[in-house]
Design an enzyme around this catalytic site. Structure first.
Site, PDB file in Angstrom:
ATOM      1  N   GLN A 102      37.308  52.681  37.754  1.00 14.31           N
ATOM      2  CA  GLN A 102      38.655  52.163  37.558  1.00 14.31           C
ATOM      3  C   GLN A 102      38.775  51.594  36.143  1.00 14.31           C
ATOM      4  OE1 GLN A 102      39.957  48.191  39.098  1.00 14.31           O
ATOM      5  NE2 GLN A 102      41.139  49.408  40.549  1.00 14.31           N
ATOM      6  N   TYR A 166      48.192  43.295  36.982  1.00 15.20           N
ATOM      7  CA  TYR A 166      47.706  43.605  35.635  1.00 15.20           C
ATOM      8  C   TYR A 166      48.768  44.382  34.849  1.00 15.20           C
ATOM      9  CZ  TYR A 166      43.024  41.869  36.807  1.00 15.20           C
ATOM     10  OH  TYR A 166      41.956  41.073  37.154  1.00 15.20           O
ATOM     11  N   CYS A 339      34.499  30.820  55.412  1.00 16.04           N
ATOM     12  CA  CYS A 339      33.579  30.332  54.373  1.00 16.04           C
ATOM     13  C   CYS A 339      34.340  29.672  53.233  1.00 16.04           C
ATOM     14  CB  CYS A 339      32.707  31.464  53.844  1.00 16.04           C
ATOM     15  SG  CYS A 339      33.561  32.581  52.698  1.00 16.04           S
ATOM     16  N   CYS A 343      32.698  33.218  47.576  1.00 15.78           N
ATOM     17  CA  CYS A 343      32.415  34.198  46.527  1.00 15.78           C
ATOM     18  C   CYS A 343      33.449  34.131  45.413  1.00 15.78           C
ATOM     19  CB  CYS A 343      32.340  35.600  47.123  1.00 15.78           C
ATOM     20  SG  CYS A 343      33.807  36.119  48.050  1.00 15.78           S
TER      21      CYS A 343
END
Length: 371
Positions: A102, A166, A339, A343
């Protein structure tokens, strides 16, 4: 049991051995300065070895530093990075998966002091500088150069990153594109830049398959919504795009309470993929916490999508495809929103990501790799 999930599909002349793909996921594993590190190679080796048909490597910048989201964003903007990219494509293909890279320009989300964008619309306390028409044409050419580099470094496909808010999406969105020239205003004008990028890339790479990470809805009241995005999907199909990888949301909408609640649910973007699939005949990838085999199979069976994109689901447990195939889905290590997105918090601190659901031994192993 899974008559759809493990059946073949052809995209752009390439046969995928099943309907499972790895959706692009930035984890901060590239080396400082955007190099292909040993950690990145091992990560993608595991993802390809998992049994998915295609691995789409996370966004690689076409224009550093102006287009880079971080200093650990893979670079494809110069031939200096070709050898690393060749090692990456070879690693993926040796494990039996189709290799796709990508490519991206971060626009107003770039990690630079003065980001550029279609218009000077404030984002997170920063106001980007509006691009000139000459700069727009230069960026179009850089997409084409980067795509040719992808082809020449052994990848099977290239994907244009038109998601997450983006640069390609910034031009399409009425929220971030306030231009009054040929690149702004009407829907036709707002889609001009991404379509020029597609045309330039296609001209550069010939019959090499080009996919598109497709933002269907910004989930913002004044942003891009389905009524316009499906029109853009038809434009991309007419322009020769090989597949659409559908997603929802941007960095501005992801923290909103209703979006946080939505994104904790299994298959939360499947309906967006279904809405797009109704409008086009090219393959559509659905993603968004598709965490079980039965859910993935039902999305395909109900014709909401043609392919399943696994990102954090696959990262949390690279054995997901095989466990599903063998009927032992109960043993899957599941990505769990409980969680607290540990991450992503590491990534926001510009640190490499580790999954909180991994075993202690695996966490220690990856910490050792990253030292």
């Amino acid at each position: 049991m899974y008559t759809h999930l493990f059946s073949e599909l052809r995209i752009g002349g390439i046969t995928l051995k099943n309907r499972l793909t790895m959706a692009p996921l930035y984890l901060g594993y590239a080396g400082e300065g955007g190099t292909v590190s040993s950690v990145l190679l091992e990560h993608y080796r595991l993802m390809a070895k998992s049994g998915v048909a295609m691995v789409v490597v996370e966004n690689a910048t076409i224009d550093h530093p102006t287009g880079s989201g971080s200093n650990r964003t893979i670079r494809v903007d110069a031939d200096d990075y070709a050898e690393g990219l060749k090692r990456l494509s070879t690693t993926i293909r040796q494990e039996g998966a189709v290799a796709c890279l990508q490519i991206n320009h971060a626009g107003r989300f770039a990690a630079v002091n003065e980001p550029v964008a279609p218009s000077a619309v404030e984002t997170f306390g920063r106001t980007p500088r509006a691009l000139t028409t000459a700069e727009i044409r230069t960026i179009v050419n850089r997409y084409a150069d980067a795509a040719l580099r992808v082809k020449n470094t052994g990848f099977d496909m290239v994907e244009l990153h038109g998601g997450t808010g983006y640069l390609l999406a910034q031009f399409l969105s009425p929220r971030t594109n306030k231009r009054e020239d040929e690149y702004g205003g009407s829907f036709e004008n707002r889609q001009r830049f991404p379509l020029e990028v597609v045309a330039a890339v296609k001209n550069a790479v010939g019959d090499f398959p080009i996919g598109y990470r497709f933002l269907a809805d910004e989930w913002l009241p004044d942003g891009l919504q389905l009524n316009e995005s499906v029109r853009f999907a038809r434009s991309l199909e007419s322009a020769g795009i090989a597949y659409l990888s559908v997603m929802g949301g941007t960095y501005e909408s992801f923290p909103l309470p209703d979006v946080v609640n939505r994104s904790g649910k299994d298959g939360y973007m499947a309906d967006l993929a279904a809405a797009v699939k109704k409008e086009v005949n090219i393959p559509v990838i659905a993603a968004g916490r598709i965490s079980t085999g039965p859910l993935a199979e039902s999305i395909l069976e109900e014709k909401k999508a043609d392919l399943i994109g696994l990102a954090r689901v696959l990262w949390a447990d690279p054995e997901w495809p095989e466990k599903v195939k063998q009927g032992i889905g109960g043993d899957i290590v599941r990505c769990d929103p409980a969680c607290g997105d540990a991450c992503m918090k590491l990534i926001l601190k510009r640190k490499p990501a580790i999954c909180a659901r991994w075993s202690h031994d695996k966490i220690q192993e990856w910490k050792n790799r990253m030292e």
